[in-house]
Design an enzyme around this catalytic site. Structure first.
Site, mmCIF file in Angstrom:
data_model
loop_
_atom_site.group_PDB
_atom_site.id
_atom_site.type_symbol
_atom_site.label_atom_id
_atom_site.label_comp_id
_atom_site.label_asym_id
_atom_site.label_seq_id
_atom_site.Cartn_x
_atom_site.Cartn_y
_atom_site.Cartn_z
ATOM 1 N N VAL A 149 40.315 30.059 -13.371
ATOM 2 C CA VAL A 149 40.230 29.650 -14.770
ATOM 3 C C VAL A 149 38.777 29.739 -15.220
ATOM 4 C CG1 VAL A 149 40.511 27.675 -16.328
ATOM 5 C CG2 VAL A 149 42.230 28.128 -14.552
ATOM 6 N N ALA A 177 38.279 27.288 -10.675
ATOM 7 C CA ALA A 177 37.774 27.369 -12.043
ATOM 8 C C ALA A 177 36.298 27.723 -12.004
ATOM 9 C CB ALA A 177 37.974 26.054 -12.793
ATOM 10 N N LYS A 178 35.917 28.689 -12.814
ATOM 11 C CA LYS A 178 34.502 28.991 -13.039
ATOM 12 C C LYS A 178 33.987 27.942 -14.021
ATOM 13 C CE LYS A 178 31.414 32.649 -14.745
ATOM 14 N NZ LYS A 178 30.962 32.144 -16.062
ATOM 15 N N TYR A 179 33.070 27.116 -13.542
ATOM 16 C CA TYR A 179 32.642 25.907 -14.244
ATOM 17 C C TYR A 179 31.196 26.099 -14.691
ATOM 18 C CZ TYR A 179 33.329 20.831 -14.981
ATOM 19 O OH TYR A 179 33.510 19.570 -15.505
ATOM 20 N N PRO A 180 30.977 26.688 -15.878
ATOM 21 C CA PRO A 180 29.604 27.084 -16.232
ATOM 22 C C PRO A 180 28.647 25.937 -16.542
ATOM 23 C CG PRO A 180 31.225 28.377 -17.441
ATOM 24 C CD PRO A 180 31.946 27.239 -16.813
#
Length: 331
Positions: A149, A177-180
């Site tokens: 995600v 999840a790619k959590y920027p």
């Protein structure tokens, strides 16, 4: 239904994000085929040879939004062919609606990708129910693919809520999840997913995030790895080996190299020029030839570009230092 190609347990280490290399002249909207195929293959080989644990692309600065479908399809085919099973390959399939996203996801599955880097449709903001239904629909359509995600609050009109994370973690194909933007909500989101999916912080925040969940925060994402990944690879090695003091020192170096990359220190302002600034930085670092940006995201203020080039200089120096140390250790 085949077996899941990328499981939560396999999400571990450095997930490097690379650009979609563009041929000279690609900023011209009349150009119909912008993909630099030779550089794509070379870049994938370089990243894998240098030790990254997965290759991701066609998110924001991978230009998912500005590639034609034939370009994205050909790019994905080269990624899979060049990786040759050595590391997982994840490709973005985000469109403005669920049906087109599913069509792309099925085609990417058939090309052999291991997973999707998947944002949500961005024309209108999705509430929690629509957001979760979207990811569930894609997962059911391509049950073989792991889904990462893409939680970018600027691109997708808001941060994914903790309640939505709890629901997403119930979908077996949603593996990470790619959590920027690391912040206070991370701990709550980590508790909500309860180890059923991974939350991936950016490289420079990995140590801080890892302290909140040592058994679960075992991977990070990195766009700056496309500037040369040797420091990032060493960060991953040290975290996974339990050398947290050494890892914190490297994370500090990555943070210092990133200084000035966000214009005026603002993620929101950076997001207006994300594609341009990332490609300027990657080109200036010299590890991958990113090439021109595809329209309409072509221009940015010169003072912002200068910050990207200065960050590139620092990353290139950092990579060279770790590369030399790596070579020295092998002698």
């Amino acid at each position: 239904m085949g077996a899941l190609r990328l499981t939560t347990a396999a999400v571990r280490g450095l997930f490097a994000i690379m650009p979609t290399p563009a041929l000279d002249g690609s900023e011209d909207p009349a150009m119909t085929d912008t993909l630099d195929r030779a550089e794509t293959r070379r870049a994938v080989d370089a990243l894998i040879d240098d030790g990254v644990d997965a290759v991701m692309s066609t998110g924001t600065f991978g230009e998912c939004a500005t590639l034609t479908w034939p370009e994205l399809r050909d790019f994905a085919e080269i990624l899979v062919s060049a990786a040759a099973g050595r590391v997982p390959v994840l490709v973005g399939a985000t469109t403005l609606n669920t049906r087109d996203t599913i069509a792309r996801a099925k085609a990417l599955r058939d090309l052999g990708v291991d997973g999707l880097l998947l944002g949500r449709p961005m024309w209108a903001q999705c509430d929690d129910d629509n957001l979760v239904a979207y990811y569930r629909a894609v997962a059911e359509a391509v049950p073989e693919l792991g889904i990462v995600v893409y939680d970018n609050p600027e691109a997708f009109k808001g941060k994914i809520s903790t309640a939505a994370y709890a629901a997403l973690a119930e979908i077996p194909q949603v593996v990470a999840a790619k959590y920027p933007v690391f912040g206070p909500q991370f701990a709550a989101d980590l508790a909500a997913v309860a180890g059923r999916m991974r939350l991936l912080p950016v490289d420079r925040d990995w140590c801080t995030a890892h302290a909140l969940g040592p058994d679960d925060v075992v991977a990070c994402w990195s766009g700056s790895a496309a500037c040369g990944p040797l420091a990032h690879v060493e960060l991953s090695r040290r975290i996974l080996a339990g050398d947290l003091d050494g890892a914190r020192a490297i994370a500090g170096e990555l943070g210092a190299a990133s200084a000035g990359f966000f214009p005026e220190g603002s993620f929101a302002l950076f997001s207006r020029y994300n594609i341009q600034l990332e490609k300027i930085r990657i080109d200036a670092a010299g590890y991958i030839k990113a090439g021109p940006c595809r329209p309409p995201y072509v221009r940015c203020p010169p003072e912002y570009a200068a910050g990207a080039r200065e960050s590139a200089r620092r990353f290139a120096e950092l990579d060279a230092r770790y590369r030399a140390a790596s070579l020295g250790s092998r002698r």
